[in-house]
Design a protein around this motif. Structure first.
Motif, PDB file in Angstrom:
ATOM      1  N   ILE A   1      11.452  16.094   7.977  1.00 32.29           N
ATOM      2  CA  ILE A   1      10.954  17.052   6.995  1.00 32.29           C
ATOM      3  C   ILE A   1       9.882  16.458   6.081  1.00 32.29           C
ATOM      4  N   THR A   2       9.920  15.134   5.853  1.00 33.24           N
ATOM      5  CA  THR A   2       8.933  14.534   4.954  1.00 33.24           C
ATOM      6  C   THR A   2       7.530  14.636   5.525  1.00 33.24           C
ATOM      7  N   ILE A   3       7.376  14.315   6.814  1.00 32.30           N
ATOM      8  CA  ILE A   3       6.045  14.386   7.414  1.00 32.30           C
ATOM      9  C   ILE A   3       5.552  15.822   7.482  1.00 32.30           C
ATOM     10  N   ARG A   4       6.478  16.757   7.638  1.00 34.30           N
ATOM     11  CA  ARG A   4       6.075  18.166   7.635  1.00 34.30           C
ATOM     12  C   ARG A   4       5.520  18.561   6.275  1.00 34.30           C
ATOM     13  N   GLY A   5       6.228  18.116   5.233  1.00 34.76           N
ATOM     14  CA  GLY A   5       5.756  18.422   3.884  1.00 34.76           C
ATOM     15  C   GLY A   5       4.418  17.773   3.588  1.00 34.76           C
ATOM     16  N   LEU A   6       4.252  16.508   3.970  1.00 28.23           N
ATOM     17  CA  LEU A   6       2.985  15.815   3.742  1.00 28.23           C
ATOM     18  C   LEU A   6       1.838  16.491   4.484  1.00 28.23           C
ATOM     19  N   ASN A   7       2.089  16.843   5.742  1.00 30.20           N
ATOM     20  CA  ASN A   7       1.030  17.476   6.528  1.00 30.20           C
ATOM     21  C   ASN A   7       0.642  18.823   5.952  1.00 30.20           C
ATOM     22  N   GLU A   8       1.616  19.549   5.433  1.00 27.96           N
ATOM     23  CA  GLU A   8       1.311  20.847   4.828  1.00 27.96           C
ATOM     24  C   GLU A   8       0.440  20.667   3.587  1.00 27.96           C
ATOM     25  N   MET A   9       0.744  19.623   2.800  1.00 27.24           N
ATOM     26  CA  MET A   9      -0.087  19.338   1.632  1.00 27.24           C
ATOM     27  C   MET A   9      -1.509  18.963   2.046  1.00 27.24           C
ATOM     28  N   GLU A  10      -1.625  18.176   3.107  1.00 30.97           N
ATOM     29  CA  GLU A  10      -2.961  17.785   3.572  1.00 30.97           C
ATOM     30  C   GLU A  10      -3.725  18.978   4.139  1.00 30.97           C
ATOM     31  N   HIS A  11      -3.017  19.909   4.803  1.00 32.16           N
ATOM     32  CA  HIS A  11      -3.679  21.124   5.278  1.00 32.16           C
ATOM     33  C   HIS A  11      -4.278  21.898   4.104  1.00 32.16           C
ATOM     34  N   ALA A  12      -3.626  21.801   2.945  1.00 34.66           N
ATOM     35  CA  ALA A  12      -4.123  22.480   1.743  1.00 34.66           C
ATOM     36  C   ALA A  12      -5.171  21.644   1.007  1.00 34.66           C
ATOM     37  N   GLY A  13      -5.495  20.462   1.552  1.00 35.42           N
ATOM     38  CA  GLY A  13      -6.562  19.645   0.977  1.00 35.42           C
ATOM     39  C   GLY A  13      -6.133  18.718  -0.131  1.00 35.42           C
ATOM     40  N   PHE A  14      -4.894  18.235  -0.088  1.00 35.27           N
ATOM     41  CA  PHE A  14      -4.357  17.436  -1.187  1.00 35.27           C
ATOM     42  C   PHE A  14      -5.216  16.202  -1.486  1.00 35.27           C
ATOM     43  N   THR A  15      -5.394  15.323  -0.498  1.00 34.51           N
ATOM     44  CA  THR A  15      -6.163  14.091  -0.730  1.00 34.51           C
ATOM     45  C   THR A  15      -7.597  14.402  -1.105  1.00 34.51           C
ATOM     46  N   SER A  16      -8.196  15.341  -0.387  1.00 31.27           N
ATOM     47  CA  SER A  16      -9.579  15.723  -0.676  1.00 31.27           C
ATOM     48  C   SER A  16      -9.713  16.277  -2.086  1.00 31.27           C
TER      49      SER A  16
ATOM     50  N   HIS B   1       0.867  -1.171   0.000  1.00 34.15           N
ATOM     51  CA  HIS B   1       0.000   0.000   0.000  1.00 34.15           C
ATOM     52  C   HIS B   1       0.909   1.227   0.000  1.00 34.15           C
ATOM     53  N   PRO B   2       0.527   2.300  -0.704  1.00 39.25           N
ATOM     54  CA  PRO B   2       1.379   3.493  -0.724  1.00 39.25           C
ATOM     55  C   PRO B   2       1.778   3.981   0.662  1.00 39.25           C
ATOM     56  N   GLU B   3       0.878   3.835   1.625  1.00 39.31           N
ATOM     57  CA  GLU B   3       1.184   4.338   2.975  1.00 39.31           C
ATOM     58  C   GLU B   3       2.356   3.586   3.605  1.00 39.31           C
ATOM     59  N   ALA B   4       2.509   2.303   3.248  1.00 38.51           N
ATOM     60  CA  ALA B   4       3.632   1.529   3.783  1.00 38.51           C
ATOM     61  C   ALA B   4       4.957   2.088   3.285  1.00 38.51           C
ATOM     62  N   GLU B   5       4.983   2.518   2.011  1.00 33.89           N
ATOM     63  CA  GLU B   5       6.201   3.124   1.469  1.00 33.89           C
ATOM     64  C   GLU B   5       6.416   4.521   2.027  1.00 33.89           C
ATOM     65  N   ILE B   6       5.330   5.234   2.262  1.00 32.82           N
ATOM     66  CA  ILE B   6       5.436   6.566   2.877  1.00 32.82           C
ATOM     67  C   ILE B   6       6.039   6.456   4.271  1.00 32.82           C
ATOM     68  N   ASP B   7       5.622   5.432   5.025  1.00 30.08           N
ATOM     69  CA  ASP B   7       6.136   5.253   6.394  1.00 30.08           C
ATOM     70  C   ASP B   7       7.650   5.060   6.414  1.00 30.08           C
ATOM     71  N   LYS B   8       8.181   4.498   5.346  1.00 29.21           N
ATOM     72  CA  LYS B   8       9.623   4.239   5.304  1.00 29.21           C
ATOM     73  C   LYS B   8      10.453   5.524   5.256  1.00 29.21           C
ATOM     74  N   VAL B   9       9.842   6.586   4.783  1.00 34.51           N
ATOM     75  CA  VAL B   9      10.613   7.827   4.624  1.00 34.51           C
ATOM     76  C   VAL B   9      10.103   8.966   5.501  1.00 34.51           C
ATOM     77  N   THR B  10       9.173   8.664   6.405  1.00 32.10           N
ATOM     78  CA  THR B  10       8.684   9.706   7.315  1.00 32.10           C
ATOM     79  C   THR B  10       9.184   9.430   8.727  1.00 32.10           C
ATOM     80  N   THR B  11      10.357   9.940   9.022  1.00 31.00           N
ATOM     81  CA  THR B  11      10.911   9.794  10.370  1.00 31.00           C
ATOM     82  C   THR B  11      10.248  10.784  11.314  1.00 31.00           C
ATOM     83  N   ALA B  12      10.230  10.423  12.580  1.00 31.50           N
ATOM     84  CA  ALA B  12       9.584  11.271  13.597  1.00 31.50           C
ATOM     85  C   ALA B  12      10.215  12.660  13.614  1.00 31.50           C
ATOM     86  N   GLY B  13       9.366  13.666  13.497  1.00 31.81           N
ATOM     87  CA  GLY B  13       9.852  15.039  13.521  1.00 31.81           C
ATOM     88  C   GLY B  13      10.613  15.454  12.288  1.00 31.81           C
TER      89      GLY B  13
END
Length: 264
Positions: free
Chosen positions: A236-251, A222-234
């Motif tokens: 930059i990747t998770i920051r970028g993803l969260n910023e995209m979601e704040h802008a409504g990316f998935t929606s 699943h894409p999320e499994a590959e995403i987890d591999k590159v999103t370390t705690a705290g």
């Protein structure tokens, strides 16, 4: 085996160029029909047969592909109907929103016979033998289905679906090509903003998308499994993803897909 493509615009032209790259058809087995000489001129050096005459194209092939705008389908089918032999020929219709009921109504002969029919939804990557193509058989035998699937298998990946799923297939794969291109464009523009030249940003983005697809195809994750591999705690990747979601990316993606299925 010979095939005719009536309508050589963006999709019909891509289909012709794809089959020219494949092994199923030789150039002399392919006929391309279009009203515009400029359109036909694009195939002058390919060795395919070229004509402005839809009846001629339809009469000399085993498989007749009608790839025109939806509002032209009835006109073209009515034109070629008298020259088609339903015992020897297969009809393929590539046109968004056209139903098997409509095609059967237009193509029924006086004795109520109908052609073996396939409603097909490819995408323009068929030109590179990389299409995701949906196929709905109508009035077709197992032999017809096997043949048409094999022909389109050579141009990418295929899926036999019920007719009710064609609209969904179109928005996620046919329209989806444009959605994917828009992501590539946005990522390129972002790359320029953070310091890369446009041509370099393009190269980086294309290879990155290619790599993401290769990973998912290879391991089935699943894409999320590959995403987890590159999103370390705290990180930059998770920051970028969260910023995209704040802008409504998935929606935005989901809403775009659903909008692509709406009529009118």
């Amino acid at each position: 085996m010979k095939i005719s493509i009536i309508g050589a615009g963006a999709m019909g032209g891509a289909m012709a160029r794809g089959w020219l790259k494949g092994e199923t058809f030789k150039s002399e087995d392919i006929t391309v029909a279009a009203p515009s000489q400029r359109t036909l001129d694009r195939f002058l050096e390919t060795g395919v047969s070229l004509t402005h005459d839809n009846k001629l194209a339809a009469s000399q092939s085993d498989i007749v592909c009608v790839v025109v705008k939806p509002w032209l389908v009835e006109q073209v089918l009515t034109e070629i109907k008298p020259v088609m032999d339903y015992n020897k020929q297969i009809l393929v219709v590539v046109a968004a929103g056209i139903t098997s009921e409509q095609v059967n109504g237009w193509m029924a002969k006086e004795d109520n016979t109908l052609p073996p029919l396939f409603l097909v939804v490819p995408n323009t990557a068929i030109e590179m033998l990389s299409s995701m193509t949906f196929i709905t058989p109508v009035n077709a035998s197992d032999g017809h289905i096997k043949l048409i699937k094999e022909i389109f298998d050579e141009t990418g990946e295929t899926m036999i679906v019920e007719e009710k799923m064609l609209a969904a297939g179109s928005t996620i794969a046919s329209c989806g090509i444009a959605y994917a291109m828009r992501y590539v464009r946005a990522s390129m523009e972002g790359g320029v903003e953070i310091g890369f030249r446009a041509d370099v940003a393009r190269r980086i983005v294309l290879q990155t998308v290619k790599g993401a697809v290769a990973l998912l195809q290879a391991n089935g994750n699943h894409p999320e499994a590959e995403i987890d591999k590159v999103t370390t705690a705290g990180g930059i990747t998770i920051r970028g993803l969260n910023e995209m979601e704040h802008a409504g990316f998935t929606s935005a993606v989901i809403r775009g897909l659903k909008a692509g299925m709406k009529k009118g």
